[in-house]
Design a protein around this motif. Structure first.
Motif, mmCIF file in Angstrom:
data_model
loop_
_atom_site.group_PDB
_atom_site.id
_atom_site.type_symbol
_atom_site.label_atom_id
_atom_site.label_comp_id
_atom_site.label_asym_id
_atom_site.label_seq_id
_atom_site.Cartn_x
_atom_site.Cartn_y
_atom_site.Cartn_z
ATOM 1 N N ILE A 189 0.824 -1.208 0.000
ATOM 2 C CA ILE A 189 0.000 0.000 0.000
ATOM 3 C C ILE A 189 0.861 1.262 0.000
ATOM 4 C CG2 ILE A 189 -1.859 1.234 1.211
ATOM 5 C CD1 ILE A 189 -2.598 -1.493 -0.049
ATOM 6 N N GLY A 190 2.124 1.139 0.478
ATOM 7 C CA GLY A 190 3.013 2.294 0.486
ATOM 8 C C GLY A 190 2.908 3.138 1.735
ATOM 9 N N VAL A 191 2.616 2.497 2.889
ATOM 10 C CA VAL A 191 2.517 3.226 4.153
ATOM 11 C C VAL A 191 3.302 2.459 5.216
ATOM 12 C CG1 VAL A 191 0.258 4.209 3.603
ATOM 13 C CG2 VAL A 191 0.381 2.010 4.788
ATOM 14 N N SER A 192 3.445 3.062 6.394
ATOM 15 C CA SER A 192 4.131 2.384 7.488
ATOM 16 C C SER A 192 3.270 1.250 8.024
ATOM 17 C CB SER A 192 4.440 3.365 8.616
ATOM 18 O OG SER A 192 3.244 3.775 9.265
ATOM 19 N N ARG A 193 3.914 0.328 8.734
ATOM 20 C CA ARG A 193 3.165 -0.783 9.311
ATOM 21 C C ARG A 193 2.123 -0.294 10.301
ATOM 22 N NH1 ARG A 193 7.873 -4.855 11.122
ATOM 23 N NH2 ARG A 193 8.933 -2.860 11.414
ATOM 24 N N PHE A 194 2.464 0.671 11.142
ATOM 25 C CA PHE A 194 1.500 1.187 12.118
ATOM 26 C C PHE A 194 0.314 1.835 11.417
ATOM 27 C CE2 PHE A 194 -0.173 4.764 14.569
ATOM 28 C CZ PHE A 194 -0.647 4.092 15.678
ATOM 29 N N HIS A 195 0.596 2.651 10.392
ATOM 30 C CA HIS A 195 -0.493 3.327 9.678
ATOM 31 C C HIS A 195 -1.398 2.290 9.005
ATOM 32 C CE1 HIS A 195 -2.546 6.482 7.382
ATOM 33 N NE2 HIS A 195 -2.514 5.629 6.373
ATOM 34 N N PHE A 196 -0.792 1.264 8.400
ATOM 35 C CA PHE A 196 -1.603 0.242 7.742
ATOM 36 C C PHE A 196 -2.467 -0.485 8.757
ATOM 37 C CE2 PHE A 196 -2.470 -4.098 6.435
ATOM 38 C CZ PHE A 196 -3.076 -3.879 5.217
ATOM 39 N N TRP A 197 -1.892 -0.895 9.895
ATOM 40 C CA TRP A 197 -2.651 -1.626 10.924
ATOM 41 C C TRP A 197 -3.859 -0.814 11.369
ATOM 42 C CZ3 TRP A 197 -4.410 -1.019 15.840
ATOM 43 C CH2 TRP A 197 -4.730 -2.169 16.570
ATOM 44 N N ARG A 198 -3.634 0.481 11.664
ATOM 45 C CA ARG A 198 -4.720 1.333 12.145
ATOM 46 C C ARG A 198 -5.787 1.538 11.069
ATOM 47 N NH1 ARG A 198 -5.910 6.299 11.335
ATOM 48 N NH2 ARG A 198 -3.938 6.734 10.307
ATOM 49 N N ALA A 199 -5.357 1.815 9.828
ATOM 50 C CA ALA A 199 -6.304 2.088 8.748
ATOM 51 C C ALA A 199 -7.081 0.837 8.360
ATOM 52 C CB ALA A 199 -5.554 2.639 7.533
ATOM 53 N N PHE A 200 -6.420 -0.315 8.363
ATOM 54 C CA PHE A 200 -7.102 -1.572 8.015
ATOM 55 C C PHE A 200 -8.176 -1.883 9.057
ATOM 56 C CE2 PHE A 200 -7.764 -6.128 7.784
ATOM 57 C CZ PHE A 200 -7.717 -6.388 6.425
ATOM 58 N N LYS A 201 -7.851 -1.718 10.332
ATOM 59 C CA LYS A 201 -8.830 -1.973 11.390
ATOM 60 C C LYS A 201 -9.990 -0.982 11.300
ATOM 61 C CE LYS A 201 -9.166 -3.038 16.305
ATOM 62 N NZ LYS A 201 -10.373 -2.279 16.623
ATOM 63 N N GLN A 202 -9.689 0.264 10.944
ATOM 64 C CA GLN A 202 -10.743 1.254 10.802
ATOM 65 C C GLN A 202 -11.693 0.884 9.671
ATOM 66 O OE1 GLN A 202 -11.032 4.025 12.837
ATOM 67 N NE2 GLN A 202 -12.996 4.421 11.877
ATOM 68 N N SER A 203 -11.155 0.306 8.602
ATOM 69 C CA SER A 203 -11.960 -0.026 7.418
ATOM 70 C C SER A 203 -12.756 -1.304 7.587
ATOM 71 C CB SER A 203 -11.049 -0.158 6.186
ATOM 72 O OG SER A 203 -10.421 1.063 5.880
ATOM 73 N N THR A 204 -12.207 -2.288 8.287
ATOM 74 C CA THR A 204 -12.834 -3.615 8.346
ATOM 75 C C THR A 204 -13.395 -3.970 9.718
ATOM 76 O OG1 THR A 204 -10.776 -4.751 8.951
ATOM 77 C CG2 THR A 204 -11.211 -4.438 6.591
ATOM 78 N N GLY A 205 -13.004 -3.226 10.757
ATOM 79 C CA GLY A 205 -13.411 -3.581 12.110
ATOM 80 C C GLY A 205 -12.581 -4.701 12.696
ATOM 81 N N MET A 206 -11.549 -5.151 11.952
ATOM 82 C CA MET A 206 -10.691 -6.246 12.402
ATOM 83 C C MET A 206 -9.238 -5.866 12.181
ATOM 84 S SD MET A 206 -12.726 -9.394 10.563
ATOM 85 C CE MET A 206 -11.821 -10.678 11.407
ATOM 86 N N THR A 207 -8.367 -6.370 13.041
ATOM 87 C CA THR A 207 -6.945 -6.188 12.793
ATOM 88 C C THR A 207 -6.535 -7.057 11.601
ATOM 89 O OG1 THR A 207 -6.254 -8.023 14.213
ATOM 90 C CG2 THR A 207 -6.552 -5.859 15.261
ATOM 91 N N PRO A 208 -5.407 -6.724 10.943
ATOM 92 C CA PRO A 208 -4.967 -7.584 9.829
ATOM 93 C C PRO A 208 -4.791 -9.042 10.258
ATOM 94 C CG PRO A 208 -3.768 -5.507 9.798
ATOM 95 C CD PRO A 208 -4.571 -5.519 11.070
#
Length: 267
Positions: A189-208
């Motif tokens: 995706i081209g982002v940091s691991r922390f940013h991806f973890w937070r954004a993915f959880k925000q989008s899906t309601g689940m952690t990666p």
């Protein structure tokens, strides 16, 4: 509420006609429908190939007809939920006015799939608390349909764009040499691991991690239904560290161990 497994053998083409007073879910358990035509309430809907795990939802009173062609051997789980029960659930969730859900054909959703499978298992071999368990799963299923259709739901803020979310999910589902790490997904995706973890959880309601674990369980359930591989072989194929870890996680998710789950589905 009712659940039935419908099997098709030696028939590559089938005609469909469904008009029910109740809400109906139809989940593909085995076989692929590769081409066909769907018409709902007189409107033609673009046909998408339906593979194991894909779900069809028809609201009460919808008129669905058409045809599909695919593998000669196939099976489907059909779950019917009374409209009165659904109306009570919607009234409690939808804030001030009844929810109206549209028909949906050929979608995938892990939460809906798990709920449908648990309903079927409870109804196949009922015990004194099965009625309560079925009502809980049906409520979760209907609530998930509200969420998927955005009924009275604020758009997620700070999450991944729909394009980036699709890229991440595609990477999770198509990587053949093991599940991607958090670093792999963030790099895609081209982002940091922390940013991806937070954004993915925000989008899906689940952690990666939770999302990947759920996908592994969905894949293992598909393989238990449609192959003759042993539970140990399926555990290794789906990326579990050991057969005991697989058995524990599977029973927690489905309410039955891998062997019992396979036996019930093949009755």
């Amino acid at each position: 509420m009712r659940a039935d497994v419908v099997k098709r053998t030696g028939l590559e083409r089938q005609e469909t006609r469904l008009l029910q007073p109740n809400h109906v879910f139809l989940m593909n358990l085995k076989g692929t429908a590769s081409r066909g035509e769907d018409i709902v309430d007189g409107r033609r809907i673009a046909f998408l190939p339906r593979r194991a795990g894909s779900i069809i939802f028809m609201p009460a009173g919808s008129d669905w007809n058409g045809w599909d062609e695919g593998e000669a051997t196939a099976s489907y789980l059909l779950v019917s939920i009374e409209k009165g029960f659904a109306d009570e659930v919607f009234a409690g969730m939808a804030r001030h006015r009844p929810a109206v859900l549209p028909p949906s054909i050929g979608f995938r959703d892990g939460t809906a799939e798990l709920a449908l499978q648990r309903i079927a298992l409870e109804l196949k071999q009922p015990d004194p608390i099965s009625a309560t368990m079925v009502e809980c799963q049906a409520t979760q299923l209907l609530g998930q349909m509200l969420r998927l259709n955005g009924v009275h739901q604020e758009p997620a803020k700070g999450g991944l764009s729909s394009f980036d979310l699709k890229r991440a999910v595609d990477m999770i589902e198509t990587l053949s040499d093991g599940r991607p790490t958090l670093a792999d997904l963030a790099k895609e995706i081209g982002v940091s691991r922390f940013h991806f973890w937070r954004a993915f959880k925000q989008s899906t309601g689940m952690t990666p991690h939770a999302f990947i674990a759920q996908r592994r369980l969905e894949q293992s359930a598909d393989m238990l239904r449609s192959t003759n591989l042993s539970a140990t072989e399926i555990a290794m194929e789906c990326g579990f560290g050991s057969s005991s870890h697989f058995a524990t996680a599977f029973k927690r998710a489905f309410g039955a161990g891998p062997t019992e789950f396979r036996r019930k589905w093949r009755i």
